[in-house]
Design a protein around this motif. Sequence first.
Motif, PDB file in Angstrom:
ATOM      1  N   SER A   3     -10.164   5.564  -3.784  1.00 30.42           N
ATOM      2  CA  SER A   3      -9.213   4.993  -2.826  1.00 30.42           C
ATOM      3  C   SER A   3      -7.774   5.141  -3.312  1.00 30.42           C
ATOM      4  N   GLU A   4      -7.567   5.137  -4.622  1.00 28.96           N
ATOM      5  CA  GLU A   4      -6.214   5.333  -5.157  1.00 28.96           C
ATOM      6  C   GLU A   4      -5.682   6.718  -4.800  1.00 28.96           C
ATOM      7  N   HIS A   5      -6.553   7.710  -4.790  1.00 28.16           N
ATOM      8  CA  HIS A   5      -6.140   9.061  -4.400  1.00 28.16           C
ATOM      9  C   HIS A   5      -5.702   9.097  -2.938  1.00 28.16           C
ATOM     10  N   ILE A   6      -6.450   8.405  -2.109  1.00 26.46           N
ATOM     11  CA  ILE A   6      -6.132   8.379  -0.681  1.00 26.46           C
ATOM     12  C   ILE A   6      -4.803   7.662  -0.445  1.00 26.46           C
ATOM     13  N   LYS A   7      -4.644   6.498  -1.084  1.00 22.47           N
ATOM     14  CA  LYS A   7      -3.393   5.752  -0.959  1.00 22.47           C
ATOM     15  C   LYS A   7      -2.223   6.584  -1.483  1.00 22.47           C
ATOM     16  N   GLY A   8      -2.454   7.262  -2.599  1.00 19.94           N
ATOM     17  CA  GLY A   8      -1.398   8.080  -3.190  1.00 19.94           C
ATOM     18  C   GLY A   8      -0.969   9.210  -2.278  1.00 19.94           C
ATOM     19  N   ALA A   9      -1.949   9.880  -1.685  1.00 19.67           N
ATOM     20  CA  ALA A   9      -1.641  10.988  -0.782  1.00 19.67           C
ATOM     21  C   ALA A   9      -0.870  10.484   0.441  1.00 19.67           C
ATOM     22  N   LYS A  40       5.756   6.596  -5.926  1.00 18.34           N
ATOM     23  CA  LYS A  40       4.665   5.618  -5.935  1.00 18.34           C
ATOM     24  C   LYS A  40       3.346   6.329  -5.650  1.00 18.34           C
ATOM     25  N   GLY A  41       3.361   7.239  -4.693  1.00 15.87           N
ATOM     26  CA  GLY A  41       2.158   7.999  -4.358  1.00 15.87           C
ATOM     27  C   GLY A  41       1.673   8.845  -5.518  1.00 15.87           C
ATOM     28  N   LYS A  42       2.607   9.462  -6.223  1.00 17.68           N
ATOM     29  CA  LYS A  42       2.227  10.265  -7.394  1.00 17.68           C
ATOM     30  C   LYS A  42       1.610   9.382  -8.469  1.00 17.68           C
ATOM     31  N   ALA A  43       2.182   8.201  -8.673  1.00 19.23           N
ATOM     32  CA  ALA A  43       1.649   7.266  -9.665  1.00 19.23           C
ATOM     33  C   ALA A  43       0.241   6.809  -9.272  1.00 19.23           C
ATOM     34  N   GLN A  44       0.028   6.562  -8.005  1.00 14.46           N
ATOM     35  CA  GLN A  44      -1.296   6.153  -7.540  1.00 14.46           C
ATOM     36  C   GLN A  44      -2.318   7.264  -7.791  1.00 14.46           C
ATOM     37  N   GLY A  45      -1.887   8.504  -7.643  1.00 13.72           N
ATOM     38  CA  GLY A  45      -2.778   9.628  -7.937  1.00 13.72           C
ATOM     39  C   GLY A  45      -3.161   9.662  -9.406  1.00 13.72           C
ATOM     40  N   VAL A  47      -3.265   7.056 -11.408  1.00 13.57           N
ATOM     41  CA  VAL A  47      -4.180   5.928 -11.609  1.00 13.57           C
ATOM     42  C   VAL A  47      -5.582   6.318 -11.147  1.00 13.57           C
ATOM     43  N   GLY A  48      -5.669   6.982 -10.022  1.00 12.01           N
ATOM     44  CA  GLY A  48      -6.963   7.447  -9.526  1.00 12.01           C
ATOM     45  C   GLY A  48      -7.627   8.413 -10.482  1.00 12.01           C
ATOM     46  N   ASP A  49      -6.844   9.325 -11.057  1.00 12.26           N
ATOM     47  CA  ASP A  49      -7.388  10.261 -12.036  1.00 12.26           C
ATOM     48  C   ASP A  49      -7.921   9.518 -13.258  1.00 12.26           C
TER      49      ASP A  49
END
Length: 57
Positions: A3-9, A40-45, A47-49
Motif C-alpha cells: 500500500s505504501e507503493h500505491i500511496k507513493g505513486a 513525499k511520494g518518493k519517500a513512501q516508495g 518505505v514500501g521497498d
Amino acid sequence: MESEHIKGAANKAAGKAKQAAGDAIDNKEMQAKGKLQEMKGKAQGVVGDAKDAIEEK
C-alpha cells in the motif's frame, strides 16, 4: 504491491500535476507544494521497498 507503493505513486503523480499547474499560472507556492508532495511520494516508495525487504526475510 504494498500500500505504501500505491500511496507513493499517487502522491508523486499529484505532486507533478500540482507543479505543472503552478508553472502554468506562475504560482510559486503551488509549485513548492507540488514538489513537496512529489518528495513525499518518493519517500513512501522507499518505505514500501524497506517493508518488502523485511517481509522477504
